[in-house]
Design a protein around this motif. Structure first.
Motif, PDB file in Angstrom:
ATOM      1  N   TYR A  88      -7.844   4.573  -5.196  1.00  0.00           N
ATOM      2  CA  TYR A  88      -7.304   3.787  -4.089  1.00  0.00           C
ATOM      3  C   TYR A  88      -5.786   3.924  -3.946  1.00  0.00           C
ATOM      4  N   GLN A 133      -3.203   0.904  -0.852  1.00  0.00           N
ATOM      5  CA  GLN A 133      -4.535   0.573  -0.340  1.00  0.00           C
ATOM      6  C   GLN A 133      -5.087  -0.668  -1.024  1.00  0.00           C
ATOM      7  N   ASP A 174     -13.650  -3.404  -2.761  1.00  0.00           N
ATOM      8  CA  ASP A 174     -14.241  -2.943  -1.499  1.00  0.00           C
ATOM      9  C   ASP A 174     -14.769  -4.066  -0.611  1.00  0.00           C
ATOM     10  N   ASP A 202      -6.862  -8.099   3.262  1.00  0.00           N
ATOM     11  CA  ASP A 202      -8.114  -8.366   3.975  1.00  0.00           C
ATOM     12  C   ASP A 202      -8.856  -9.545   3.345  1.00  0.00           C
ATOM     13  N   PRO A 245     -14.424  -7.395   1.160  1.00  0.00           N
ATOM     14  CA  PRO A 245     -13.403  -8.382   1.533  1.00  0.00           C
ATOM     15  C   PRO A 245     -13.872  -9.822   1.380  1.00  0.00           C
ATOM     16  N   ASN A 303      -6.317  -4.039   0.805  1.00  0.00           N
ATOM     17  CA  ASN A 303      -7.632  -4.651   0.622  1.00  0.00           C
ATOM     18  C   ASN A 303      -7.517  -6.122   0.257  1.00  0.00           C
TER      19      ASN A 303
END
Length: 306
Positions: A184, A188, A240, A195, A242, A192
């Motif tokens: 990742y 990133q 991965d 999110d 959220p 995430n």
């Protein structure tokens, strides 16, 4: 040598590079009301520039003087500083009183770095009076980009949230589960977790800290990073999905083990406390009896529980 003068308000100009970028109207109204009653008790600080004066400290007081229609304002006039000295003075002045917000402070620190070429957190701390820990926090802020930077700069998400994610999740992940981190990358991972914040899966900074226990246990199970296990799957899901909160991931995996370890430590401390009390009370029959009664009561409760 600095001199105290009564200057025309119109002669003074704001510093366009003042790290304090926002002046909420309600704050100005409260200060203006106070100034209207008792006057300006602390002079502004200025230096001569282009036939007038440039503010070094006191922009809120100067703005309030304008609001109230004051023709003059008390001011301490100092020699024009170079840019690096000006920034250092602004840091030191504001640290004595009201703190700047995170992003303006980070911007000011960046300007100081650009002017002085100093990048060492300890040296920057000595120059500004900000703790080394806080300097590192602002340097982290300056490294943000994209949606994460926009969320912090707009005030949508506090800087502390991302800094906690970085310390409690990203740093341990890079150190102990490098394969997952490499998949990742830092930016990133931060996105995430933005999110997750947006989805409501994480609403407070404290809960993020439990993530490090999942990573730590995964590393204990696979210290050589050769046989990824179920906890690595949980870590990947945490990244991965959220909707998956750190709290839920922690509770479904390592919570019992971690809390049992903490309970064992508390039990050891409790036994040590009984030993100390019994030693101090060994010549006092009544006190010894009381302590033994407490111990026996605790044993009875645990026996009934188990």
């Amino acid at each position: 040598m600095p001199s105290l003068l009564e200057l025309n308000v119109s002669e003074i100009h704001a510093d366009p590079n003042n790290p304090r970028e926002r002046f909420p109207q309600e704050e100005l109204d409260r200060l203006a009301e106070s100034i209207d009653q008792v006057g300006i008790l602390v002079p502004v600080v200025v230096y001569p520039e282009d036939g007038g004066y440039r503010l070094l400290d006191g922009e809120r007081r100067w703005r309030c003087a304008q609001i109230l229609g004051h023709p003059t304002i008390p001011a301490v006039v100092v020699s024009p500083p170079d840019e690096a000295s000006r920034l250092q003075q602004m840091f030191n002045i504001h640290l004595v009183r009201e703190q700047w917000q995170d992003i303006p402070t980070a911007h000011a620190l960046k300007k100081l770095i650009d002017e002085t070429k100093v990048t060492s957190p300890s040296q920057l701390s000595a120059m500004t009076g900000i703790s080394t820990q806080q300097v590192n926090r602002y340097l982290f802020a300056l490294s943000l980009s994209g949606d994460v930077w926009a969320a912090v700069e707009s005030g949508q998400v506090p800087l502390n949230y991302f800094y906690e994610v970085y310390k409690a999740f990203i740093q341990p992940l890079e150190s102990d589960r490098p394969a997952i981190f490499a998949k990742y990358g830092r930016d990133q991972l931060l996105k995430n977790f933005l999110d997750k914040r947006s989805s409501g899966a994480i609403s407070d900074v404290v809960s993020v800290r439990d993530a490090k226990y999942i990573i730590r246990k995964a590393a204990e199970d696979d210290p050589d990073n050769t046989k990824p296990g179920p906890l690595d799957d949980t870590i990947s899901r945490l990244i991965d999905d959220p909707e998956l909160s750190v709290k839920d991931a922690y509770e479904e995996t390592v919570m019992v083990s971690i809390e049992a370890d903490k309970l064992e430590q508390r039990a050891d401390n409790l036994v040590a406390a009984f030993v100390r009390l019994l030693d101090k009370a060994k010549t006092d029959v009544d006190a010894t009896s009381q302590i033994k009664g407490v111990a026996n009561g605790l044993i009875a409760k645990l026996t009934a529980l188990l």
